[in-house]
Design a protein around this motif. Structure first.
Motif, PDB file in Angstrom:
ATOM      1  N   ASP A 128      94.166  32.681 -82.383  1.00 59.85           N
ATOM      2  CA  ASP A 128      95.375  33.503 -82.332  1.00 59.85           C
ATOM      3  C   ASP A 128      95.662  33.981 -80.914  1.00 59.85           C
ATOM      4  OD1 ASP A 128      97.491  34.572 -83.921  1.00 59.85           O
ATOM      5  OD2 ASP A 128      96.653  36.563 -83.623  1.00 59.85           O
ATOM      6  N   TRP A 129      94.609  34.359 -80.186  1.00 64.02           N
ATOM      7  CA  TRP A 129      94.743  34.876 -78.813  1.00 64.02           C
ATOM      8  C   TRP A 129      95.356  33.817 -77.898  1.00 64.02           C
ATOM      9  CZ3 TRP A 129      94.012  39.813 -77.281  1.00 64.02           C
ATOM     10  CH2 TRP A 129      93.798  40.093 -75.927  1.00 64.02           C
ATOM     11  N   VAL A 130      94.825  32.580 -77.976  1.00 68.32           N
ATOM     12  CA  VAL A 130      95.322  31.493 -77.123  1.00 68.32           C
ATOM     13  C   VAL A 130      96.730  31.084 -77.532  1.00 68.32           C
ATOM     14  CG1 VAL A 130      94.866  29.154 -76.277  1.00 68.32           C
ATOM     15  CG2 VAL A 130      92.949  30.694 -76.766  1.00 68.32           C
ATOM     16  N   MET A 131      96.973  31.004 -78.843  1.00 64.06           N
ATOM     17  CA  MET A 131      98.305  30.654 -79.316  1.00 64.06           C
ATOM     18  C   MET A 131      99.337  31.696 -78.880  1.00 64.06           C
ATOM     19  SD  MET A 131      98.261  27.758 -80.980  1.00 64.06           S
ATOM     20  CE  MET A 131      99.568  27.742 -82.197  1.00 64.06           C
ATOM     21  N   ALA A 132      98.920  32.962 -78.857  1.00 65.77           N
ATOM     22  CA  ALA A 132      99.827  34.030 -78.424  1.00 65.77           C
ATOM     23  C   ALA A 132     100.227  33.835 -76.970  1.00 65.77           C
ATOM     24  CB  ALA A 132      99.172  35.396 -78.623  1.00 65.77           C
ATOM     25  N   GLU A 133      99.277  33.424 -76.122  1.00 59.15           N
ATOM     26  CA  GLU A 133      99.623  33.225 -74.710  1.00 59.15           C
ATOM     27  C   GLU A 133     100.669  32.124 -74.563  1.00 59.15           C
ATOM     28  OE1 GLU A 133      98.538  33.614 -70.354  1.00 59.15           O
ATOM     29  OE2 GLU A 133      96.724  33.218 -71.481  1.00 59.15           O
ATOM     30  N   TYR A 134     100.487  31.015 -75.271  1.00 56.96           N
ATOM     31  CA  TYR A 134     101.472  29.932 -75.212  1.00 56.96           C
ATOM     32  C   TYR A 134     102.838  30.387 -75.726  1.00 56.96           C
ATOM     33  CZ  TYR A 134      99.295  25.499 -73.816  1.00 56.96           C
ATOM     34  OH  TYR A 134      98.749  24.462 -73.112  1.00 56.96           O
ATOM     35  N   ALA A 135     102.835  31.051 -76.887  1.00 56.03           N
ATOM     36  CA  ALA A 135     104.101  31.500 -77.473  1.00 56.03           C
ATOM     37  C   ALA A 135     104.835  32.452 -76.536  1.00 56.03           C
ATOM     38  CB  ALA A 135     103.832  32.181 -78.819  1.00 56.03           C
ATOM     39  N   HIS A 136     104.095  33.382 -75.937  1.00 53.31           N
ATOM     40  CA  HIS A 136     104.713  34.340 -75.015  1.00 53.31           C
ATOM     41  C   HIS A 136     105.206  33.639 -73.750  1.00 53.31           C
ATOM     42  CE1 HIS A 136     102.091  37.601 -77.072  1.00 53.31           C
ATOM     43  NE2 HIS A 136     103.291  37.575 -77.604  1.00 53.31           N
ATOM     44  N   LEU A 137     104.385  32.721 -73.211  1.00 50.91           N
ATOM     45  CA  LEU A 137     104.793  31.981 -72.011  1.00 50.91           C
ATOM     46  C   LEU A 137     106.121  31.273 -72.228  1.00 50.91           C
ATOM     47  CD1 LEU A 137     101.837  30.086 -70.250  1.00 50.91           C
ATOM     48  CD2 LEU A 137     103.546  31.578 -69.180  1.00 50.91           C
ATOM     49  N   TRP A 138     106.221  30.582 -73.370  1.00 50.00           N
ATOM     50  CA  TRP A 138     107.463  29.858 -73.655  1.00 50.00           C
ATOM     51  C   TRP A 138     108.652  30.807 -73.794  1.00 50.00           C
ATOM     52  CZ3 TRP A 138     108.911  25.295 -72.595  1.00 50.00           C
ATOM     53  CH2 TRP A 138     107.998  24.238 -72.555  1.00 50.00           C
ATOM     54  N   GLN A 139     108.455  31.907 -74.490  1.00 49.41           N
ATOM     55  CA  GLN A 139     109.565  32.842 -74.679  1.00 49.41           C
ATOM     56  C   GLN A 139     110.024  33.425 -73.335  1.00 49.41           C
ATOM     57  OE1 GLN A 139     108.824  36.287 -77.116  1.00 49.41           O
ATOM     58  NE2 GLN A 139     110.955  36.938 -77.066  1.00 49.41           N
ATOM     59  N   LEU A 140     109.062  33.834 -72.508  1.00 45.46           N
ATOM     60  CA  LEU A 140     109.392  34.473 -71.229  1.00 45.46           C
ATOM     61  C   LEU A 140     109.991  33.455 -70.256  1.00 45.46           C
ATOM     62  CD1 LEU A 140     106.223  36.737 -70.800  1.00 45.46           C
ATOM     63  CD2 LEU A 140     108.420  37.304 -71.871  1.00 45.46           C
ATOM     64  N   TRP A 141     109.444  32.230 -70.261  1.00 44.68           N
ATOM     65  CA  TRP A 141     109.972  31.182 -69.381  1.00 44.68           C
ATOM     66  C   TRP A 141     111.420  30.863 -69.761  1.00 44.68           C
ATOM     67  CZ3 TRP A 141     109.519  28.502 -65.053  1.00 44.68           C
ATOM     68  CH2 TRP A 141     110.180  27.277 -64.932  1.00 44.68           C
ATOM     69  N   GLN A 142     111.678  30.682 -71.044  1.00 56.73           N
ATOM     70  CA  GLN A 142     113.033  30.353 -71.486  1.00 56.73           C
ATOM     71  C   GLN A 142     114.004  31.506 -71.239  1.00 56.73           C
ATOM     72  OE1 GLN A 142     111.985  29.211 -75.522  1.00 56.73           O
ATOM     73  NE2 GLN A 142     112.203  27.041 -75.041  1.00 56.73           N
ATOM     74  N   ALA A 143     113.488  32.739 -71.255  1.00 56.21           N
ATOM     75  CA  ALA A 143     114.343  33.915 -71.018  1.00 56.21           C
ATOM     76  C   ALA A 143     114.645  34.125 -69.534  1.00 56.21           C
ATOM     77  CB  ALA A 143     113.680  35.166 -71.593  1.00 56.21           C
ATOM     78  N   SER A 146     110.086  35.552 -64.289  1.00 57.43           N
ATOM     79  CA  SER A 146     109.269  34.919 -63.255  1.00 57.43           C
ATOM     80  C   SER A 146     107.844  34.766 -63.767  1.00 57.43           C
ATOM     81  CB  SER A 146     109.292  35.753 -61.969  1.00 57.43           C
ATOM     82  OG  SER A 146     108.585  35.084 -60.936  1.00 57.43           O
ATOM     83  N   VAL A 147     107.621  33.695 -64.537  1.00 57.46           N
ATOM     84  CA  VAL A 147     106.311  33.378 -65.105  1.00 57.46           C
ATOM     85  C   VAL A 147     106.047  31.887 -64.871  1.00 57.46           C
ATOM     86  CG1 VAL A 147     106.565  35.146 -66.882  1.00 57.46           C
ATOM     87  CG2 VAL A 147     107.210  32.782 -67.407  1.00 57.46           C
ATOM     88  N   PRO A 148     104.784  31.444 -64.928  1.00 54.34           N
ATOM     89  CA  PRO A 148     104.511  30.012 -64.768  1.00 54.34           C
ATOM     90  C   PRO A 148     105.126  29.208 -65.913  1.00 54.34           C
ATOM     91  CG  PRO A 148     102.502  31.308 -64.486  1.00 54.34           C
ATOM     92  CD  PRO A 148     103.541  32.232 -65.050  1.00 54.34           C
ATOM     93  N   GLU A 149     105.567  28.015 -65.603  1.00 58.67           N
ATOM     94  CA  GLU A 149     106.142  27.143 -66.635  1.00 58.67           C
ATOM     95  C   GLU A 149     105.030  26.560 -67.509  1.00 58.67           C
ATOM     96  OE1 GLU A 149     108.683  22.970 -67.089  1.00 58.67           O
ATOM     97  OE2 GLU A 149     108.089  23.692 -65.099  1.00 58.67           O
ATOM     98  N   PRO A 150     105.076  26.769 -68.826  1.00 60.75           N
ATOM     99  CA  PRO A 150     104.070  26.144 -69.703  1.00 60.75           C
ATOM    100  C   PRO A 150     104.291  24.639 -69.744  1.00 60.75           C
ATOM    101  CG  PRO A 150     105.746  27.282 -71.008  1.00 60.75           C
ATOM    102  CD  PRO A 150     106.051  27.582 -69.573  1.00 60.75           C
ATOM    103  N   ARG A 286     116.694  30.035 -68.822  1.00 53.11           N
ATOM    104  CA  ARG A 286     116.475  28.670 -68.331  1.00 53.11           C
ATOM    105  C   ARG A 286     116.902  27.692 -69.422  1.00 53.11           C
ATOM    106  NH1 ARG A 286     111.770  31.274 -66.163  1.00 53.11           N
ATOM    107  NH2 ARG A 286     111.721  31.092 -63.892  1.00 53.11           N
ATOM    108  N   VAL A 287     117.504  26.601 -69.005  1.00 55.09           N
ATOM    109  CA  VAL A 287     117.913  25.552 -69.943  1.00 55.09           C
ATOM    110  C   VAL A 287     116.775  24.542 -70.021  1.00 55.09           C
ATOM    111  CG1 VAL A 287     119.564  23.713 -70.417  1.00 55.09           C
ATOM    112  CG2 VAL A 287     120.345  25.855 -69.387  1.00 55.09           C
ATOM    113  N   LEU A 288     116.316  24.251 -71.237  1.00 54.53           N
ATOM    114  CA  LEU A 288     115.266  23.263 -71.419  1.00 54.53           C
ATOM    115  C   LEU A 288     115.866  21.866 -71.437  1.00 54.53           C
ATOM    116  CD1 LEU A 288     112.716  24.520 -74.084  1.00 54.53           C
ATOM    117  CD2 LEU A 288     112.435  24.331 -71.625  1.00 54.53           C
ATOM    118  N   LEU A 289     115.397  21.017 -70.521  1.00 51.62           N
ATOM    119  CA  LEU A 289     115.891  19.647 -70.477  1.00 51.62           C
ATOM    120  C   LEU A 289     115.113  18.801 -71.493  1.00 51.62           C
ATOM    121  CD1 LEU A 289     116.154  19.222 -66.602  1.00 51.62           C
ATOM    122  CD2 LEU A 289     117.982  19.759 -68.222  1.00 51.62           C
ATOM    123  N   PRO A 290     115.758  17.826 -72.090  1.00 51.03           N
ATOM    124  CA  PRO A 290     115.047  16.978 -73.083  1.00 51.03           C
ATOM    125  C   PRO A 290     113.967  16.141 -72.435  1.00 51.03           C
ATOM    126  CG  PRO A 290     117.248  16.109 -72.619  1.00 51.03           C
ATOM    127  CD  PRO A 290     117.155  17.442 -71.934  1.00 51.03           C
TER     128      PRO A 290
END
Length: 290
Positions: A128-143, A146-150, A286-290
């Protein structure tokens, strides 16, 4: 598993946990992560990442902390930071309860196991801890924060395959990865810029309803006059009864850690400024490119 990233425990997850070694995995030896050929790599996590095509090579260790070790790695998309978490039972930092309060765990059996901190419960907490980091990274990056790109995802099933590792784009260069703000010497002008960016970053998190939980110069990178926020598994929302205390603690940590750079702001003033800015406009998504 928990409502904050809609991760349910299924048969596949149970099977993955059963396959794990019963001995808690602590800090890994670099020699176990490298090899001329994927089949020569001793570490099963790295072999899996190589087989899945997420990695081409682990180059060197960058930093080892109380929860995880960061490595410089190569991928098909360029240099990356590979963060590998230690098993919960092998960490010096284990007090995650303050961050988890208020989470809704959908599976009652999983909830009981985690509460009892049995071996299976600790494995579930780790997942759960590791999955949370990925989920948060994606949300913050897409929003637009200034976070690293997952580099794995955004599909949950895709990044679930990488646990206990998180793969993100390297900030800096292979020769010089970005240092933490706690480790650099800044001019007065740079310090003021870094402070303003750091306050703005905390406000961006608050605007999305988050408290970081460990916000200081130790979790802020400095590269080309830009602050990048890192370390997100412990992010908490307003559903957590400790939210206000964690937010206040973040403001205190930020203000205290910036004193070495000549910035002397109070925790109270910092918190007020963060709350004021959180009412302002959000970054451009940020716009996610395919």
């Amino acid at each position: 598993m928990s409502a904050h990233h809609d991760q349910d425990w299924d048969a596949d997850t149970e099977q993955k946990l059963r396959r794990k070694s019963t001995k808690p995995q602590g800090r890994r030896k670099l020699a176990d992560l490298t090899g001329e050929d994927p089949s020569d790599v001793a570490d099963d996590t790295i072999r899996r990442l190589l087989d899945l095509g997420h990695l081409t090579e682990v180059v060197c260790e960058l930093k080892s902390g109380k929860e995880a070790t960061a490595y410089l790695a190569q991928t098909a998309r360029g240099p990356a930071l590979l963060k590998i978490y230690r098993d919960f039972a092998a960490r010096s930092f284990k007090n995650d309860a303050i961050y988890r309060e208020g989470q809704v765990v959908l599976d009652q059996r999983a909830q009981r196991a985690m509460a009892s901190r049995s071996r299976k419960g600790l494995e579930m907490l780790q997942f759960d801890w590791v999955m949370a980091e990925y989920a948060h990274l994606w949300q913050l990056w897409q929003a637009g924060l200034s976070v690293p790109e997952p580099l794995v995802g955004p599909n949950v099933k895709t990044y679930a395959e990488t646990v206990p590792a998180v793969l993100m784009r390297l900030i800096g260069t292979e020769e010089q990865p970005a240092p933490r703000l706690s480790d650099v010497k800044l001019t007065p002008e740079e310090a003021q810029s870094a402070w303003q960016q750091s306050v703005a970053g905390m406000a961006d998190l608050l605007r999305l309803g988050y408290a970081h939980g460990d916000y200081s110069t130790y979790n802020l990178l400095w590269w080309e006059n830009t602050v990048t926020i890192i370390d997100f598994p412990q992010l908490t929302t307003r559903t957590n009864p400790n939210f206000t205390d964690l937010l206040r603690r973040d403001a205190q940590s930020l203000a205290t850690s910036f004193r070495k750079h000549g910035i002397h702001e109070s925790a109270e003033g910092t918190l007020r400024e963060v709350q004021r800015r959180a009412l302002g406009p959000a970054p451009e998504p940020r716009v996610l490119l395919p």
